[in-house]
Write a protein that holds these residues in place. Structure first.
Motif, PDB file in Angstrom:
ATOM      1  N   CYS A  17      37.091  47.496  46.118  1.00  0.00           N
ATOM      2  CA  CYS A  17      36.442  47.828  45.050  1.00  0.00           C
ATOM      3  C   CYS A  17      36.640  49.242  44.506  1.00  0.00           C
ATOM      4  CB  CYS A  17      35.265  47.567  44.887  1.00  0.00           C
ATOM      5  SG  CYS A  17      34.511  45.630  45.105  1.00  0.00           S
ATOM      6  N   TYR A  18      36.675  49.453  43.337  1.00  0.00           N
ATOM      7  CA  TYR A  18      37.164  50.618  42.463  1.00  0.00           C
ATOM      8  C   TYR A  18      36.261  51.891  43.153  1.00  0.00           C
ATOM      9  CZ  TYR A  18      40.662  48.054  39.601  1.00  0.00           C
ATOM     10  OH  TYR A  18      41.398  47.284  39.237  1.00  0.00           O
ATOM     11  N   ASP A 125      28.348  40.803  33.778  1.00  0.00           N
ATOM     12  CA  ASP A 125      29.080  40.879  32.741  1.00  0.00           C
ATOM     13  C   ASP A 125      30.490  40.918  33.486  1.00  0.00           C
ATOM     14  OD1 ASP A 125      30.810  42.450  30.897  1.00  0.00           O
ATOM     15  OD2 ASP A 125      28.950  42.861  29.758  1.00  0.00           O
ATOM     16  N   ASP A 126      31.450  39.873  32.893  1.00  0.00           N
ATOM     17  CA  ASP A 126      32.674  39.942  33.602  1.00  0.00           C
ATOM     18  C   ASP A 126      33.620  40.908  33.063  1.00  0.00           C
ATOM     19  OD1 ASP A 126      32.042  37.485  34.760  1.00  0.00           O
ATOM     20  OD2 ASP A 126      33.004  36.141  33.010  1.00  0.00           O
ATOM     21  N   LYS A 127      33.458  41.547  32.041  1.00  0.00           N
ATOM     22  CA  LYS A 127      34.171  42.847  31.579  1.00  0.00           C
ATOM     23  C   LYS A 127      33.830  43.776  32.544  1.00  0.00           C
ATOM     24  CE  LYS A 127      35.212  41.593  26.765  1.00  0.00           C
ATOM     25  NZ  LYS A 127      35.046  41.925  25.270  1.00  0.00           N
ATOM     26  N   LEU A 128      32.663  43.905  32.744  1.00  0.00           N
ATOM     27  CA  LEU A 128      32.394  45.086  33.618  1.00  0.00           C
ATOM     28  C   LEU A 128      32.750  44.802  34.816  1.00  0.00           C
ATOM     29  CD1 LEU A 128      28.607  46.113  32.367  1.00  0.00           C
ATOM     30  CD2 LEU A 128      30.614  47.457  31.940  1.00  0.00           C
ATOM     31  N   LEU A 129      32.475  43.851  35.577  1.00  0.00           N
ATOM     32  CA  LEU A 129      33.026  43.485  36.787  1.00  0.00           C
ATOM     33  C   LEU A 129      34.575  43.840  36.972  1.00  0.00           C
ATOM     34  CD1 LEU A 129      31.260  39.839  37.528  1.00  0.00           C
ATOM     35  CD2 LEU A 129      30.926  41.981  38.861  1.00  0.00           C
ATOM     36  N   GLU A 130      35.323  43.518  35.935  1.00  0.00           N
ATOM     37  CA  GLU A 130      36.690  43.613  35.943  1.00  0.00           C
ATOM     38  C   GLU A 130      37.207  45.238  36.037  1.00  0.00           C
ATOM     39  OE1 GLU A 130      41.034  42.588  33.465  1.00  0.00           O
ATOM     40  OE2 GLU A 130      38.949  42.068  33.032  1.00  0.00           O
ATOM     41  N   SER A 131      36.030  45.811  35.444  1.00  0.00           N
ATOM     42  CA  SER A 131      36.357  47.421  35.207  1.00  0.00           C
ATOM     43  C   SER A 131      36.275  48.237  36.439  1.00  0.00           C
ATOM     44  CB  SER A 131      35.652  48.055  34.227  1.00  0.00           C
ATOM     45  OG  SER A 131      34.074  48.091  34.447  1.00  0.00           O
ATOM     46  N   ILE A 132      35.360  47.478  37.423  1.00  0.00           N
ATOM     47  CA  ILE A 132      35.151  48.369  38.646  1.00  0.00           C
ATOM     48  C   ILE A 132      35.885  47.676  39.704  1.00  0.00           C
ATOM     49  CG2 ILE A 132      33.073  49.197  37.982  1.00  0.00           C
ATOM     50  CD1 ILE A 132      31.510  46.721  39.140  1.00  0.00           C
TER      51      ILE A 132
END
Length: 378
Positions: A17-18, A125-132
């Motif tokens: 994870c980022y 939130d799928d977009k937030l998951l992708e961002s991290i």
């Protein structure tokens, strides 16, 4: 009989994870067999040393313990049951990520004695998951949760993070609302920490992501806390909330400064007046244990002053605070005799409450806990 808690570290992950700076690795699954053998060797080297202890809790963390074959988890736990006193064992937790659980795996966990699962959701939130850098989506969490319930896992924790890039209060409350509706017994709710060397830290320094400012981050914390309390969760530690009787017994061992032993890469221990930690180099860890050498990298003697400091600083993390009777019983002195001026200072500043039973942080004190804790260093 003396009690002890065990932490078992599994450092393998599907992806990094980022935001993660934990001791975890991807693409080294060829080392799993050797690593598990080493864990068993390490446990065996402690057999005599902790023979007079009764194991109270076990926590299998990582990394992502649920990403490896469950036969390894079963092997570790079977070794513990056969070689250590576990008649007082009340809680066995494993960390899991959504999408890494299946029915057969959960059944093996349950047969192995696991009675608590902690799921790293972080947000729904799928977009937030992708961002991290999370590889799962919200639907994966729901499927994993469904399997756990169908297999009668009745104590589930969900990890959530606030202060994520572009996150809003609505995002936070929406995730909480959905988790609460499921009836999750325990919620760990952490603020994002940017750790140097992580991908997220690099993106922030380069101006590629925008994080909520400090005021918004604090608002996310307090609004979520109010929401959780309104829905029946006890706020019992700065970042932890539980339905009645579902507090994490393993983590309370840390906050009450009771003995625990860490097994595995980078694991930390605190027992018998010493604090010590293992190497973070997986190759050194494996090679040492092949030679029957404990992989301890650092060791520190805990004198009475240090023990008092830790008891106070970790005690202040609990919403109930530092128990005055417990302090006196442990150290044979009233806490006010040692910290009178400091306690009065922070009462005056509105950061501490002092009643007949305990010394604890106020709501404002929770936001400024670091300022209070540093004053308890002797």
């Amino acid at each position: 009989m003396k009690e002890l808690s065990l932490y078992i570290h599994i450092p393998f992950c599907i992806s990094k994870c980022y935001y993660c700076d934990f001791s975890s690795f991807v693409n080294i699954n060829h080392k799993i067999d050797d690593y598990i053998d080493s864990l068993i060797h390490e446990l065996s080297l402690y057999k005599e040393r902790i023979s007079e202890y009764n194991i109270k809790t076990i926590f299998i963390g990582g990394g992502t313990p649920s990403c490896i074959n469950p036969k390894y988890i079963n092997r570790i736990l079977e070794f513990i049951y056969k070689n250590f006193r576990t008649t007082g064992l009340v809680e066995v937790t494993i960390e899991a990520n959504p999408g890494t659980l299946d029915r057969e795996k959960v059944r093996i966990y349950k047969k192995s004695g696991i009675n608590r699962v902690s799921i790293g959701v972080q947000t729904l939130d799928d977009k937030l998951l992708e961002s991290i850098g999370r590889v799962h989506k919200a639907k994966d969490f729901y499927r994993s949760y469904e399997i756990l319930r169908e297999e009668n896992i009745n104590n589930i924790n969900v990890d959530l993070i606030f202060g994520l890039p572009n996150q809003t209060i609505d995002n936070v409350i929406d995730s909480l609302k959905k988790v609460i509706e499921l009836g999750v017994e325990h919620i760990s709710y952490y603020g994002l920490i940017l750790e140097e060397g992580t991908r997220l830290y690099k993106s922030y320094i380069e101006g590629k992501i925008l994080l909520p400012d400090e005021d918004m981050e604090r608002l996310m914390y307090h609004k979520a806390t109010e929401y959780l309390i309104e829905h029946g969760y006890d706020h019992y530690e700065i970042s932890n909330y539980a339905l009645p009787s579902y507090e994490c017994k393993h983590n309370l061992v840390y906050w009450d400064v009771k003995p625990y032993l860490g097994i595995g890469l980078s694991s930390h221990s605190n027992m018998e007046g010493k604090r010590f930690s293992n190497t973070s180099d997986i190759n050194i860890y494996i090679e040492n244990l092949k030679k029957k050498i404990l992989p301890i990298e650092d060791e520190e003697i805990i004198d009475k002053n240090t023990e008092i400091e830790e008891f106070c600083i970790l005690g202040l993390r609990k919403i109930s605070g530092i128990g005055k009777t417990q302090f006196k019983n442990r150290f044979s002195i009233e806490i006010e005799e040692l910290y009178k001026d400091i306690i009065n200072k922070h009462i005056k500043n509105g950061l501490i409450l002092n009643d007949d039973n305990c010394i604890r942080l106020t709501k404002r004190g929770l936001d400024l806990s670091n300022l209070v804790e540093i004053d308890f260093l002797m």
